[in-house]
Design an enzyme around this catalytic site. Sequence first.
Site, PDB file in Angstrom:
ATOM      1  N   LYS A   1       0.817  -1.222   0.000  1.00 42.02           N
ATOM      2  CA  LYS A   1       0.000   0.000   0.000  1.00 42.02           C
ATOM      3  C   LYS A   1       0.847   1.266   0.000  1.00 42.02           C
ATOM      4  O   LYS A   1       0.451   2.273  -0.580  1.00 42.02           O
ATOM      5  CB  LYS A   1      -0.968   0.005   1.187  1.00 42.02           C
ATOM      6  CG  LYS A   1      -2.081  -1.008   1.015  1.00 42.02           C
ATOM      7  CD  LYS A   1      -3.279  -0.722   1.885  1.00 42.02           C
ATOM      8  CE  LYS A   1      -4.408  -1.664   1.541  1.00 42.02           C
ATOM      9  NZ  LYS A   1      -5.560  -1.561   2.415  1.00 42.02           N
TER      10      LYS A   1
ATOM     11  N   LYS B   1      -4.995  -8.476  -6.599  1.00 41.30           N
ATOM     12  CA  LYS B   1      -6.270  -8.749  -5.926  1.00 41.30           C
ATOM     13  C   LYS B   1      -7.316  -7.689  -6.273  1.00 41.30           C
ATOM     14  O   LYS B   1      -6.966  -6.534  -6.536  1.00 41.30           O
ATOM     15  CB  LYS B   1      -6.047  -8.900  -4.405  1.00 41.30           C
ATOM     16  CG  LYS B   1      -6.275  -7.697  -3.577  1.00 41.30           C
ATOM     17  CD  LYS B   1      -6.259  -7.999  -2.087  1.00 41.30           C
ATOM     18  CE  LYS B   1      -6.524  -6.671  -1.390  1.00 41.30           C
ATOM     19  NZ  LYS B   1      -6.899  -6.715  -0.029  1.00 41.30           N
TER      20      LYS B   1
ATOM     21  N   LYS C   1     -10.730  -2.110  -3.560  1.00 42.74           N
ATOM     22  CA  LYS C   1     -11.533  -0.882  -3.605  1.00 42.74           C
ATOM     23  C   LYS C   1     -10.764   0.263  -4.235  1.00 42.74           C
ATOM     24  O   LYS C   1     -11.330   1.140  -4.852  1.00 42.74           O
ATOM     25  CB  LYS C   1     -11.862  -0.413  -2.188  1.00 42.74           C
ATOM     26  CG  LYS C   1     -12.662  -1.349  -1.365  1.00 42.74           C
ATOM     27  CD  LYS C   1     -12.927  -0.662  -0.022  1.00 42.74           C
ATOM     28  CE  LYS C   1     -13.398  -1.629   1.002  1.00 42.74           C
ATOM     29  NZ  LYS C   1     -12.444  -1.833   2.089  1.00 42.74           N
TER      30      LYS C   1
HETATM   31  N1  AQP Z   1      -9.915  -9.414  -3.354  1.00 43.47           N
HETATM   32  C1  AQP Z   1     -10.302  -9.963  -2.195  1.00 43.47           C
HETATM   33  N2  AQP Z   1     -10.554 -11.289  -2.124  1.00 43.47           N
HETATM   34  C2  AQP Z   1     -10.967 -11.858  -0.960  1.00 43.47           C
HETATM   35  N3  AQP Z   1     -11.173 -11.165   0.183  1.00 43.47           N
HETATM   36  C3  AQP Z   1     -10.938  -9.837   0.161  1.00 43.47           C
HETATM   37  N4  AQP Z   1     -11.043  -8.881   1.107  1.00 43.47           N
HETATM   38  C4  AQP Z   1     -10.692  -7.690   0.557  1.00 43.47           C
HETATM   39  N5  AQP Z   1     -10.351  -7.842  -0.729  1.00 43.47           N
HETATM   40  C5  AQP Z   1     -10.499  -9.168  -1.022  1.00 43.47           C
HETATM   41  C6  AQP Z   1     -11.482  -9.123   2.474  1.00 43.47           C
HETATM   42  O1  AQP Z   1     -12.525  -8.203   2.763  1.00 43.47           O
HETATM   43  C7  AQP Z   1     -12.475  -7.875   4.145  1.00 43.47           C
HETATM   44  C8  AQP Z   1     -12.576  -6.401   4.306  1.00 43.47           C
HETATM   45  O2  AQP Z   1     -11.461  -5.790   3.750  1.00 43.47           O
HETATM   46  P1  AQP Z   1     -11.177  -4.280   4.067  1.00 43.47           P
HETATM   47  O3  AQP Z   1     -12.154  -3.447   3.389  1.00 43.47           O
HETATM   48  O4  AQP Z   1     -11.109  -4.054   5.505  1.00 43.47           O
HETATM   49  O5  AQP Z   1      -9.733  -3.987   3.527  1.00 43.47           O
HETATM   50  P2  AQP Z   1      -8.850  -4.526   2.412  1.00 43.47           P
HETATM   51  O6  AQP Z   1      -8.519  -5.944   2.631  1.00 43.47           O
HETATM   52  O7  AQP Z   1      -7.699  -3.592   2.345  1.00 43.47           O
HETATM   53  O8  AQP Z   1      -9.777  -4.368   1.115  1.00 43.47           O
HETATM   54  P3  AQP Z   1      -9.396  -3.740  -0.247  1.00 43.47           P
HETATM   55  O9  AQP Z   1     -10.542  -3.860  -1.168  1.00 43.47           O
HETATM   56  O10 AQP Z   1      -8.112  -4.261  -0.750  1.00 43.47           O
HETATM   57  O11 AQP Z   1      -9.269  -2.217   0.097  1.00 43.47           O
HETATM   58  P4  AQP Z   1      -8.169  -1.224  -0.331  1.00 43.47           P
HETATM   59  O12 AQP Z   1      -8.208  -1.140  -1.816  1.00 43.47           O
HETATM   60  O13 AQP Z   1      -8.607   0.059   0.331  1.00 43.47           O
HETATM   61  O14 AQP Z   1      -6.887  -1.761   0.172  1.00 43.47           O
HETATM   62  C9  AQP Z   1     -11.176  -8.439   4.694  1.00 43.47           C
HETATM   63  O15 AQP Z   1     -11.475  -9.601   5.450  1.00 43.47           O
HETATM   64  C10 AQP Z   1     -10.390  -8.802   3.480  1.00 43.47           C
HETATM   65  O16 AQP Z   1      -9.593  -9.929   3.709  1.00 43.47           O
END
Ligand code: AQP
Length: 333
Positions: free
Chosen positions: A114, A198, A201
């Site tokens: 990140k 992956k 968001k």
């Molecule tokens: N691509 C993914 N596949 C499976 N699980 C996922 N999670 C996130 N992306 C995937 C799971 O969703 C839960 C919530 O995640 P989060 O919103 O707290 O943060 P994150 O993991 O950082 O999600 P993003 O989409 O990747 O956000 P950004 O882009 O802001 O970094 C978690 O249980 C995560 O494992």
Amino acid sequence: MSKKIFSGVQPSGNLHLGNYLGAIKNFVELQNVKENQCIFCVVDLHAITVKQEPKELKKNIRETAATFIACGIDPTKSIIFNQSMVSAHSEAAWILSCVSRIGWLNRMTQFKEKAGKDKEKASIGLYSYPVLMAADILLYDATHVPVGDDQKQHLELCRDIAQKFNNDFNVQNFLKVPEPLIQKQFSRIMSLKDGMKKMSKSDASDLSRINLTDSKEEISNKVKKAKTDTLPLPENVEALVERPEAENLLGIYASLKNQNLENSINEFKKQNFSEFKKKLSDALTEKIEPISKEIKRLLNDEKYLDSILLAGSDKADKIASKKIKEMKELVGF
Ligand code: AQP
């Protein structure tokens, strides 16, 4: 055996299929086991580790709560609340950051991903994010934490932090060492534009993900444009090697249909992608469209959403304030 479940989702907008299949779908299944006690948190303190526009953040907190409910989390069975309403999270994070070692945090791959090349400019919060996550879990004596595969390393760190606190203050088992609950299959949903990245968001391209608020037309358009390769669909799992996009799309289909990858492969083997994409689009629409409609309906009722978060925060605060009081006493405050 009854489980105490804690998990969180960041209100950083664009909740997507990865969040649903990797986490929220599992939350609902766990909630529906009668003996389990479940707490699902909108982790707004985590969201501000990268810059957020305040009005947008407020909207996204409600949208995340609406998404939980629209996906099937029932506020009469589970606690739904937002983290910033319970001050024990910030207090416990500080105490635990004094127990955690810099060397442990330096190994966290999510920070490296990140923060990117310019890590000097990343916030301190982004770096210490996993310590706050440990505080979230440990305050509630959670026994199990359902998360996507990407959060596995953070959970291992949480276990190390709990054990070190217990050792440092000579209180065996005061902080409960939690178990991760990571699905064996489909725990990481990949971008529709790049099967090696992956689904996320924060990806600049909206075409890379299926948002939980997408309409039927948007879903169909994104699936049509999803990256594939030039070969027909494979005959067996072994033939998926080095075909990450095909593997991801077949995995999404299998997960939506609650079947294993082999079943999906058998259904489409040797076919071309266009036929498969139509079926995938239908399966996605069947699952996502009702969720999307319900999120939009709930977002029109801000009072209801705020009342759910307020009631949930009261319940969470009762549990967390007791634990933080005990923690402070142990530390010597
Ligand atoms: N691509 C993914 N596949 C499976 N699980 C996922 N999670 C996130 N992306 C995937 C799971 O969703 C839960 C919530 O995640 P989060 O919103 O707290 O943060 P994150 O993991 O950082 O999600 P993003 O989409 O990747 O956000 P950004 O882009 O802001 O970094 C978690 O249980 C995560 O494992």
